[in-house]
Design a protein around this motif. Structure first.
Motif, PDB file in Angstrom:
ATOM      1  N   GLN A  59      26.123  54.801  35.628  1.00  0.00           N
ATOM      2  CA  GLN A  59      24.883  55.122  35.486  1.00  0.00           C
ATOM      3  C   GLN A  59      24.136  54.774  36.349  1.00  0.00           C
ATOM      4  OE1 GLN A  59      22.724  53.431  32.602  1.00  0.00           O
ATOM      5  NE2 GLN A  59      23.584  52.198  34.222  1.00  0.00           N
ATOM      6  N   ARG A  60      22.394  55.701  35.335  1.00  0.00           N
ATOM      7  CA  ARG A  60      21.114  55.185  36.263  1.00  0.00           C
ATOM      8  C   ARG A  60      20.304  54.890  34.499  1.00  0.00           C
ATOM      9  NH1 ARG A  60      17.903  59.510  36.371  1.00  0.00           N
ATOM     10  NH2 ARG A  60      18.400  61.977  35.472  1.00  0.00           N
ATOM     11  N   TRP A  61      20.507  54.375  34.018  1.00  0.00           N
ATOM     12  CA  TRP A  61      19.820  53.641  32.655  1.00  0.00           C
ATOM     13  C   TRP A  61      19.666  52.654  33.026  1.00  0.00           C
ATOM     14  CZ3 TRP A  61      15.659  56.723  31.909  1.00  0.00           C
ATOM     15  CH2 TRP A  61      15.707  58.160  32.031  1.00  0.00           C
ATOM     16  N   VAL A  62      20.445  51.998  32.966  1.00  0.00           N
ATOM     17  CA  VAL A  62      20.861  50.753  32.882  1.00  0.00           C
ATOM     18  C   VAL A  62      20.823  49.961  34.260  1.00  0.00           C
ATOM     19  CG1 VAL A  62      21.640  48.180  31.747  1.00  0.00           C
ATOM     20  CG2 VAL A  62      21.672  50.796  30.679  1.00  0.00           C
ATOM     21  N   ARG A  63      19.816  49.077  35.043  1.00  0.00           N
ATOM     22  CA  ARG A  63      19.602  48.483  35.747  1.00  0.00           C
ATOM     23  C   ARG A  63      19.795  46.970  35.658  1.00  0.00           C
ATOM     24  NH1 ARG A  63      13.960  51.141  37.182  1.00  0.00           N
ATOM     25  NH2 ARG A  63      13.085  48.860  36.190  1.00  0.00           N
ATOM     26  N   VAL A  64      20.857  47.105  36.485  1.00  0.00           N
ATOM     27  CA  VAL A  64      21.723  45.204  36.430  1.00  0.00           C
ATOM     28  C   VAL A  64      20.395  44.650  37.719  1.00  0.00           C
ATOM     29  CG1 VAL A  64      23.575  43.696  36.864  1.00  0.00           C
ATOM     30  CG2 VAL A  64      23.796  45.605  35.036  1.00  0.00           C
ATOM     31  N   ARG A  65      19.930  43.208  36.876  1.00  0.00           N
ATOM     32  CA  ARG A  65      18.997  42.826  37.825  1.00  0.00           C
ATOM     33  C   ARG A  65      19.758  40.940  38.027  1.00  0.00           C
ATOM     34  NH1 ARG A  65      13.727  44.768  37.540  1.00  0.00           N
ATOM     35  NH2 ARG A  65      13.364  43.520  39.412  1.00  0.00           N
ATOM     36  N   GLY A  66      20.202  40.686  37.674  1.00  0.00           N
ATOM     37  CA  GLY A  66      20.900  39.333  37.883  1.00  0.00           C
ATOM     38  C   GLY A  66      22.028  38.842  36.582  1.00  0.00           C
ATOM     39  N   LEU A  67      22.012  37.783  36.728  1.00  0.00           N
ATOM     40  CA  LEU A  67      23.326  36.897  36.288  1.00  0.00           C
ATOM     41  C   LEU A  67      22.855  35.861  34.174  1.00  0.00           C
ATOM     42  CD1 LEU A  67      26.274  37.081  39.067  1.00  0.00           C
ATOM     43  CD2 LEU A  67      25.712  38.450  36.593  1.00  0.00           C
ATOM     44  N   MET A  68      23.006  36.351  33.476  1.00  0.00           N
ATOM     45  CA  MET A  68      22.774  34.550  32.758  1.00  0.00           C
ATOM     46  C   MET A  68      24.256  34.088  32.703  1.00  0.00           C
ATOM     47  SD  MET A  68      23.065  34.520  29.526  1.00  0.00           S
ATOM     48  CE  MET A  68      21.581  34.080  28.280  1.00  0.00           C
ATOM     49  N   GLN A  77      28.758  36.819  45.248  1.00  0.00           N
ATOM     50  CA  GLN A  77      29.994  37.950  45.725  1.00  0.00           C
ATOM     51  C   GLN A  77      29.474  39.066  45.826  1.00  0.00           C
ATOM     52  OE1 GLN A  77      33.119  36.409  43.458  1.00  0.00           O
ATOM     53  NE2 GLN A  77      33.076  34.196  44.675  1.00  0.00           N
ATOM     54  N   VAL A  78      28.600  38.944  44.075  1.00  0.00           N
ATOM     55  CA  VAL A  78      28.454  40.759  43.094  1.00  0.00           C
ATOM     56  C   VAL A  78      27.391  41.159  44.233  1.00  0.00           C
ATOM     57  CG1 VAL A  78      26.904  41.696  41.369  1.00  0.00           C
ATOM     58  CG2 VAL A  78      28.249  40.110  41.424  1.00  0.00           C
ATOM     59  N   LEU A  83      25.909  47.708  45.168  1.00  0.00           N
ATOM     60  CA  LEU A  83      26.430  48.447  44.209  1.00  0.00           C
ATOM     61  C   LEU A  83      24.614  49.582  43.541  1.00  0.00           C
ATOM     62  CD1 LEU A  83      29.212  47.027  41.808  1.00  0.00           C
ATOM     63  CD2 LEU A  83      29.590  48.718  43.285  1.00  0.00           C
ATOM     64  N   GLU A  84      25.255  50.441  43.741  1.00  0.00           N
ATOM     65  CA  GLU A  84      24.273  51.001  43.237  1.00  0.00           C
ATOM     66  C   GLU A  84      23.071  50.208  41.873  1.00  0.00           C
ATOM     67  OE1 GLU A  84      21.377  54.746  44.208  1.00  0.00           O
ATOM     68  OE2 GLU A  84      23.386  54.898  45.179  1.00  0.00           O
ATOM     69  N   GLY A  85      22.424  50.352  41.833  1.00  0.00           N
ATOM     70  CA  GLY A  85      21.743  50.215  40.649  1.00  0.00           C
ATOM     71  C   GLY A  85      22.474  48.668  39.997  1.00  0.00           C
ATOM     72  N   VAL A  86      22.221  47.898  40.509  1.00  0.00           N
ATOM     73  CA  VAL A  86      23.391  46.344  40.940  1.00  0.00           C
ATOM     74  C   VAL A  86      22.225  45.275  41.471  1.00  0.00           C
ATOM     75  CG1 VAL A  86      24.745  44.682  40.578  1.00  0.00           C
ATOM     76  CG2 VAL A  86      25.025  47.161  39.970  1.00  0.00           C
ATOM     77  N   SER A  87      21.454  44.883  41.055  1.00  0.00           N
ATOM     78  CA  SER A  87      20.288  43.893  42.615  1.00  0.00           C
ATOM     79  C   SER A  87      20.794  42.535  40.927  1.00  0.00           C
ATOM     80  CB  SER A  87      18.942  44.026  42.171  1.00  0.00           C
ATOM     81  OG  SER A  87      18.204  44.225  40.936  1.00  0.00           O
ATOM     82  N   MET A  88      20.731  41.510  42.457  1.00  0.00           N
ATOM     83  CA  MET A  88      20.706  40.062  42.006  1.00  0.00           C
ATOM     84  C   MET A  88      19.930  39.302  41.990  1.00  0.00           C
ATOM     85  SD  MET A  88      23.970  39.747  40.472  1.00  0.00           S
ATOM     86  CE  MET A  88      24.061  40.900  39.291  1.00  0.00           C
ATOM     87  N   GLU A  89      18.707  40.144  41.726  1.00  0.00           N
ATOM     88  CA  GLU A  89      17.393  39.153  41.824  1.00  0.00           C
ATOM     89  C   GLU A  89      17.643  38.023  41.205  1.00  0.00           C
ATOM     90  OE1 GLU A  89      17.096  41.973  41.020  1.00  0.00           O
ATOM     91  OE2 GLU A  89      15.348  42.554  40.488  1.00  0.00           O
ATOM     92  N   HIS A  90      17.822  37.949  39.894  1.00  0.00           N
ATOM     93  CA  HIS A  90      17.608  36.840  38.595  1.00  0.00           C
ATOM     94  C   HIS A  90      18.711  36.702  38.404  1.00  0.00           C
ATOM     95  CE1 HIS A  90      13.892  37.306  38.131  1.00  0.00           C
ATOM     96  NE2 HIS A  90      13.399  38.412  37.732  1.00  0.00           N
ATOM     97  N   LEU A  91      18.944  35.276  38.368  1.00  0.00           N
ATOM     98  CA  LEU A  91      19.749  33.964  37.669  1.00  0.00           C
ATOM     99  C   LEU A  91      18.774  33.192  35.769  1.00  0.00           C
ATOM    100  CD1 LEU A  91      21.996  32.013  40.858  1.00  0.00           C
ATOM    101  CD2 LEU A  91      22.297  33.680  39.588  1.00  0.00           C
ATOM    102  N   LEU A 135      30.695  46.103  36.591  1.00  0.00           N
ATOM    103  CA  LEU A 135      29.490  46.331  37.390  1.00  0.00           C
ATOM    104  C   LEU A 135      29.373  47.564  38.468  1.00  0.00           C
ATOM    105  CD1 LEU A 135      28.302  43.194  38.894  1.00  0.00           C
ATOM    106  CD2 LEU A 135      26.717  44.389  37.125  1.00  0.00           C
ATOM    107  N   ARG A 136      31.044  47.913  38.566  1.00  0.00           N
ATOM    108  CA  ARG A 136      31.180  49.676  39.179  1.00  0.00           C
ATOM    109  C   ARG A 136      31.059  50.314  37.708  1.00  0.00           C
ATOM    110  NH1 ARG A 136      32.803  48.946  43.898  1.00  0.00           N
ATOM    111  NH2 ARG A 136      34.044  47.210  45.118  1.00  0.00           N
ATOM    112  N   LEU A 137      31.059  49.963  36.575  1.00  0.00           N
ATOM    113  CA  LEU A 137      30.940  51.515  35.674  1.00  0.00           C
ATOM    114  C   LEU A 137      29.095  51.189  35.680  1.00  0.00           C
ATOM    115  CD1 LEU A 137      32.901  49.854  33.006  1.00  0.00           C
ATOM    116  CD2 LEU A 137      33.239  52.293  34.160  1.00  0.00           C
ATOM    117  N   VAL A 138      28.575  50.242  35.583  1.00  0.00           N
ATOM    118  CA  VAL A 138      27.108  50.218  35.669  1.00  0.00           C
ATOM    119  C   VAL A 138      26.205  51.163  37.072  1.00  0.00           C
ATOM    120  CG1 VAL A 138      24.880  48.607  35.918  1.00  0.00           C
ATOM    121  CG2 VAL A 138      27.099  47.838  34.684  1.00  0.00           C
ATOM    122  N   ALA A 139      26.863  50.840  38.289  1.00  0.00           N
ATOM    123  CA  ALA A 139      26.872  52.147  39.697  1.00  0.00           C
ATOM    124  C   ALA A 139      26.829  53.296  39.107  1.00  0.00           C
ATOM    125  CB  ALA A 139      27.744  51.425  40.669  1.00  0.00           C
TER     126      ALA A 139
END
Ligand SMILES: *Cc1c(COP(=O)(O)O)cnc(C)c1O
Length: 231
Positions: free
Chosen positions: A153-162, A187-188, A193-201, A147-151
């Motif tokens: 860059q700006r083209w892939v936005r992480v919205r949660g975990l599966m 925990q996440v 982190l920028e570009g990382v939100s956790m609204e979805h499971l 997720l630190r790698l995700v943060a």
């Protein structure tokens, strides 16, 4: 006339609602993603007629074949299965949420293709909480560095975990895995982190979606319980 598929949609939605209320959750937080792999367009149209708006495919090839035929219904497509990097471009033409981001090479390709399209891509990170060899997904310990790698860059936005729970006879046996995914989400979230939100499971399939909802799922991926057994 109400078909068997429409009836099944109704009862799955009712089970989701009851499970959410039992857990003290708002049922509106949970979206039923109807998994359409191997199903015909006519079968899928019955689910759409029952009010379904979210559809999930696990293969890009099947998604590309069916999605154009169902376009009039304007469903939201989810890509839920393993995604090969050489299929990313095609996947992004149809899928609004990728549930199976599980490695750096895929993150890079998603970012590249999303930039080309000029449209950021939404994804969930798949986590292998059971540690089973056969399962896709990042090991929990690899989640934070990923997720630190995700943060960065700006083209892939992480919205949660599966996650996919192991196949078990008793849905209760899936509960610890779903609980673990929820804890990882918390925990996440605390990392901010920028570009990382956790609204979805995204957790729960036909055999265990009720437990998934009780443990905090916002997306459940259900095929068999709606369409019957696959061939
Ligand atoms: C097939 C599939 C499902 C749905 O499975 P059912 O048991 O038919 O509900 C959910 N998630 C993924 C990733 C799948 O491939």
């Amino acid at each position: 006339m109400v078909s068997k598929i429409m009836e099944n949609v109704g009862s799955v939605l009712e089970q989701i609602r009851a499970a959410a209320l039992r857990a003290g959750r708002d049922p509106a937080e949970v979206t039923l993603v109807v998994v359409t792999k191997t199903r015909t367009v006519a079968e899928i149209e019955e689910a759409l007629a029952a009010g379904i708006r979210h559809l999930g495919e696990n293969r890009v090839q099947e998604l590309r074949t069916k999605a154009p035929l169902l376009q009039a219904h304007q469903p939201t497509w989810h890509l839920i299965g393993t995604l090969q990097t050489n299929k990313v471009k095609q996947a992004l033409e149809w899928a609004e949420l990728i549930h199976s981001l599980d490695r750096v090479s895929l993150l890079e390709e998603l970012a590249k293709q999303a930039e080309r399209r000029g449209c950021p891509c939404d994804a969930l990170v798949e986590v292998n909480v059971s540690g089973e060899q056969s399962k896709q997904g990042l090991a929990p310990a690899d989640l934070e560095p990923f997720l630190r790698l995700v943060a960065q860059q700006r083209w892939v936005r992480v919205r949660g975990l599966m996650t996919m729970a192991p196949l078990v006879d008793d849905p209760e046996q899936a509960r610890p895995y779903f609980r673990r995914l929820r804890e990882l989400r918390d925990q996440v979230q605390a990392l901010g982190l920028e570009g990382v939100s956790m609204e979805h499971l995204s957790m729960g399939m036909s055999g265990d979606y009720i437990v998934g909802v009780e443990e905090g799922a916002t997306l459940v991926r259900v095929g068999t319980a709606i369409f019957g057994p696959r061939d």
